[in-house]
Design a protein around this motif. Sequence first.
Motif, mmCIF file in Angstrom:
data_model
loop_
_atom_site.group_PDB
_atom_site.id
_atom_site.type_symbol
_atom_site.label_atom_id
_atom_site.label_comp_id
_atom_site.label_asym_id
_atom_site.label_seq_id
_atom_site.Cartn_x
_atom_site.Cartn_y
_atom_site.Cartn_z
ATOM 1 N N MET A 229 0.840 -1.193 0.000
ATOM 2 C CA MET A 229 0.000 0.000 0.000
ATOM 3 C C MET A 229 0.873 1.241 0.000
ATOM 4 O O MET A 229 1.727 1.405 0.844
ATOM 5 C CB MET A 229 -0.895 -0.018 1.241
ATOM 6 N N THR A 230 0.649 2.054 -0.979
ATOM 7 C CA THR A 230 1.412 3.297 -1.052
ATOM 8 C C THR A 230 0.461 4.486 -1.036
ATOM 9 O O THR A 230 -0.721 4.349 -1.343
ATOM 10 C CB THR A 230 2.241 3.347 -2.341
ATOM 11 N N ILE A 231 0.992 5.616 -0.664
ATOM 12 C CA ILE A 231 0.190 6.826 -0.659
ATOM 13 C C ILE A 231 0.795 7.809 -1.654
ATOM 14 O O ILE A 231 1.899 7.617 -2.150
ATOM 15 C CB ILE A 231 0.102 7.443 0.750
ATOM 16 N N HIS A 232 0.061 8.844 -1.908
ATOM 17 C CA HIS A 232 0.529 9.872 -2.831
ATOM 18 C C HIS A 232 1.754 10.574 -2.233
ATOM 19 O O HIS A 232 1.805 10.795 -1.021
ATOM 20 C CB HIS A 232 -0.607 10.886 -3.051
ATOM 21 N N PRO A 233 2.743 10.916 -3.040
ATOM 22 C CA PRO A 233 3.957 11.551 -2.488
ATOM 23 C C PRO A 233 3.701 12.897 -1.820
ATOM 24 O O PRO A 233 4.410 13.259 -0.884
ATOM 25 C CB PRO A 233 4.844 11.712 -3.720
ATOM 26 N N PHE A 234 2.669 13.592 -2.273
ATOM 27 C CA PHE A 234 2.360 14.877 -1.626
ATOM 28 C C PHE A 234 1.983 14.674 -0.167
ATOM 29 O O PHE A 234 2.432 15.409 0.721
ATOM 30 C CB PHE A 234 1.218 15.567 -2.376
ATOM 31 N N PHE A 235 1.192 13.621 0.087
ATOM 32 C CA PHE A 235 0.777 13.376 1.465
ATOM 33 C C PHE A 235 1.935 12.841 2.306
ATOM 34 O O PHE A 235 1.994 13.083 3.511
ATOM 35 C CB PHE A 235 -0.407 12.422 1.489
ATOM 36 N N ALA A 236 2.858 12.147 1.659
ATOM 37 C CA ALA A 236 4.050 11.701 2.376
ATOM 38 C C ALA A 236 4.882 12.901 2.834
ATOM 39 O O ALA A 236 5.301 12.977 4.001
ATOM 40 C CB ALA A 236 4.880 10.785 1.477
ATOM 41 N N TYR A 237 5.085 13.860 1.930
ATOM 42 C CA TYR A 237 5.848 15.053 2.307
ATOM 43 C C TYR A 237 5.105 15.886 3.347
ATOM 44 O O TYR A 237 5.705 16.447 4.264
ATOM 45 C CB TYR A 237 6.144 15.901 1.069
ATOM 46 N N LEU A 238 3.764 15.943 3.204
ATOM 47 C CA LEU A 238 2.966 16.718 4.158
ATOM 48 C C LEU A 238 3.058 16.099 5.555
ATOM 49 O O LEU A 238 3.235 16.819 6.557
ATOM 50 C CB LEU A 238 1.521 16.770 3.682
ATOM 51 N N THR A 239 2.980 14.780 5.612
ATOM 52 C CA THR A 239 3.082 14.102 6.909
ATOM 53 C C THR A 239 4.452 14.301 7.534
ATOM 54 O O THR A 239 4.567 14.559 8.743
ATOM 55 C CB THR A 239 2.804 12.609 6.712
ATOM 56 N N THR A 240 5.486 14.206 6.702
ATOM 57 C CA THR A 240 6.842 14.409 7.221
ATOM 58 C C THR A 240 7.030 15.819 7.754
ATOM 59 O O THR A 240 7.617 16.015 8.819
ATOM 60 C CB THR A 240 7.857 14.133 6.103
ATOM 61 N N ALA A 241 6.483 16.801 7.021
ATOM 62 C CA ALA A 241 6.624 18.187 7.466
ATOM 63 C C ALA A 241 5.871 18.426 8.765
ATOM 64 O O ALA A 241 6.384 19.082 9.688
ATOM 65 C CB ALA A 241 6.106 19.128 6.380
ATOM 66 N N LEU A 242 4.672 17.867 8.889
ATOM 67 C CA LEU A 242 3.887 18.079 10.108
ATOM 68 C C LEU A 242 4.553 17.415 11.310
ATOM 69 O O LEU A 242 4.592 17.988 12.407
ATOM 70 C CB LEU A 242 2.469 17.535 9.911
ATOM 71 N N ILE A 243 5.100 16.225 11.098
ATOM 72 C CA ILE A 243 5.777 15.541 12.207
ATOM 73 C C ILE A 243 7.048 16.286 12.604
ATOM 74 O O ILE A 243 7.376 16.393 13.786
ATOM 75 C CB ILE A 243 6.046 14.069 11.817
ATOM 76 N N SER A 244 7.728 16.864 11.620
ATOM 77 C CA SER A 244 8.924 17.639 11.941
ATOM 78 C C SER A 244 8.584 18.884 12.742
ATOM 79 O O SER A 244 9.274 19.223 13.717
ATOM 80 C CB SER A 244 9.649 18.027 10.657
ATOM 81 N N VAL A 245 7.502 19.577 12.368
ATOM 82 C CA VAL A 245 7.080 20.761 13.121
ATOM 83 C C VAL A 245 6.664 20.370 14.541
ATOM 84 O O VAL A 245 6.985 21.064 15.517
ATOM 85 C CB VAL A 245 5.945 21.487 12.365
ATOM 86 N N SER A 246 6.001 19.228 14.671
ATOM 87 C CA SER A 246 5.621 18.752 16.001
ATOM 88 C C SER A 246 6.838 18.440 16.852
ATOM 89 O O SER A 246 6.878 18.777 18.044
ATOM 90 C CB SER A 246 4.765 17.493 15.874
ATOM 91 N N PHE A 247 7.850 17.839 16.236
ATOM 92 C CA PHE A 247 9.104 17.573 16.947
ATOM 93 C C PHE A 247 9.764 18.867 17.413
ATOM 94 O O PHE A 247 10.239 18.954 18.549
ATOM 95 C CB PHE A 247 10.075 16.815 16.044
ATOM 96 N N LEU A 248 9.754 19.850 16.532
ATOM 97 C CA LEU A 248 10.410 21.120 16.869
ATOM 98 C C LEU A 248 9.724 21.798 18.050
ATOM 99 O O LEU A 248 10.375 22.209 19.025
ATOM 100 C CB LEU A 248 10.413 22.028 15.646
ATOM 101 N N LEU A 249 8.395 21.887 17.996
ATOM 102 C CA LEU A 249 7.662 22.581 19.061
ATOM 103 C C LEU A 249 7.786 21.832 20.384
ATOM 104 O O LEU A 249 8.007 22.441 21.448
ATOM 105 C CB LEU A 249 6.195 22.729 18.663
ATOM 106 N N THR A 250 7.671 20.506 20.327
ATOM 107 C CA THR A 250 7.798 19.710 21.552
ATOM 108 C C THR A 250 9.200 19.801 22.131
ATOM 109 O O THR A 250 9.381 19.879 23.351
ATOM 110 C CB THR A 250 7.449 18.253 21.238
ATOM 111 N N PHE A 251 10.188 19.849 21.248
ATOM 112 C CA PHE A 251 11.570 19.890 21.726
ATOM 113 C C PHE A 251 11.904 21.246 22.344
ATOM 114 O O PHE A 251 12.681 21.313 23.301
ATOM 115 C CB PHE A 251 12.507 19.572 20.566
ATOM 116 N N ILE A 252 11.309 22.306 21.798
ATOM 117 C CA ILE A 252 11.506 23.627 22.416
ATOM 118 C C ILE A 252 10.952 23.626 23.836
ATOM 119 O O ILE A 252 11.609 24.093 24.785
ATOM 120 C CB ILE A 252 10.829 24.711 21.551
ATOM 121 N N ARG A 253 9.772 23.054 24.020
ATOM 122 C CA ARG A 253 9.202 22.999 25.369
ATOM 123 C C ARG A 253 10.022 22.082 26.275
ATOM 124 O O ARG A 253 10.159 22.338 27.473
ATOM 125 C CB ARG A 253 7.752 22.534 25.284
ATOM 126 N N LEU A 254 10.608 21.035 25.691
ATOM 127 C CA LEU A 254 11.429 20.133 26.499
ATOM 128 C C LEU A 254 12.701 20.817 26.992
ATOM 129 O O LEU A 254 13.144 20.599 28.118
ATOM 130 C CB LEU A 254 11.789 18.901 25.673
#
Lengths: 81, 109
Positions: B1-26
């Motif tokens: 099962m594969t997904i569209h590459p746009f959604f793959a990049y979107l998911t990666t970007a959202l997870i990266s932003v979540s990591f950044l914000l959580t890490f700042i609070r950490l």
Amino acid sequence: MSGQLDMIILLFVIISGIGAITVRDLLGAAILFGAYSFLMCLLWAIMGAVDVAFTEASVGAGVSTVLFVAAVFRTTRRTKD
Amino acid sequence: MTIHPFFAYLTTALISVSFLLTFIRLVIGPSLADRVVALELLSIVSIGGIAAATVITGKAVLLDVAVVLALMSFLGTVGFAYYLSGKAGDSPDIGKGEGAQRFGKGAGR
């Protein structure tokens, strides 16, 4: 997908590692070490080493964090030097 | 099962932003409870990242890592809650540290 996320997670690993050895609060150091273990687990999983990620998740993120907290609980929280 | 590459990049970007914000609070978290909650959130974001990597790469064996990570992050959170509550069980020699002295040993908590 793997390249960009690898770089970002590696940057966070470096920051949390440097923070864990420089912070004065020992419990904060334990938390930063737990964050280091989580990020390394994610990095191993993304790179395809599933068994290493298993070991890192169970030993690094689980048991060693609890052992550090127990050691801080029995002694003191601030470093003397 | 594969997904569209746009959604793959979107998911990666959202997870990266979540990591950044959580890490700042950490890192800048002023109190201990902020850092503990940030560590828990970091583990949850890591589980999400592993799940996204499972969907993108198609390797179903990575989901086992997410399960073990969820289990062990709960163990670590229980350890920190054990420290913060200052309650050290029934053993007589435990609870001499700062967490027990701050709250008083067995003071109805």
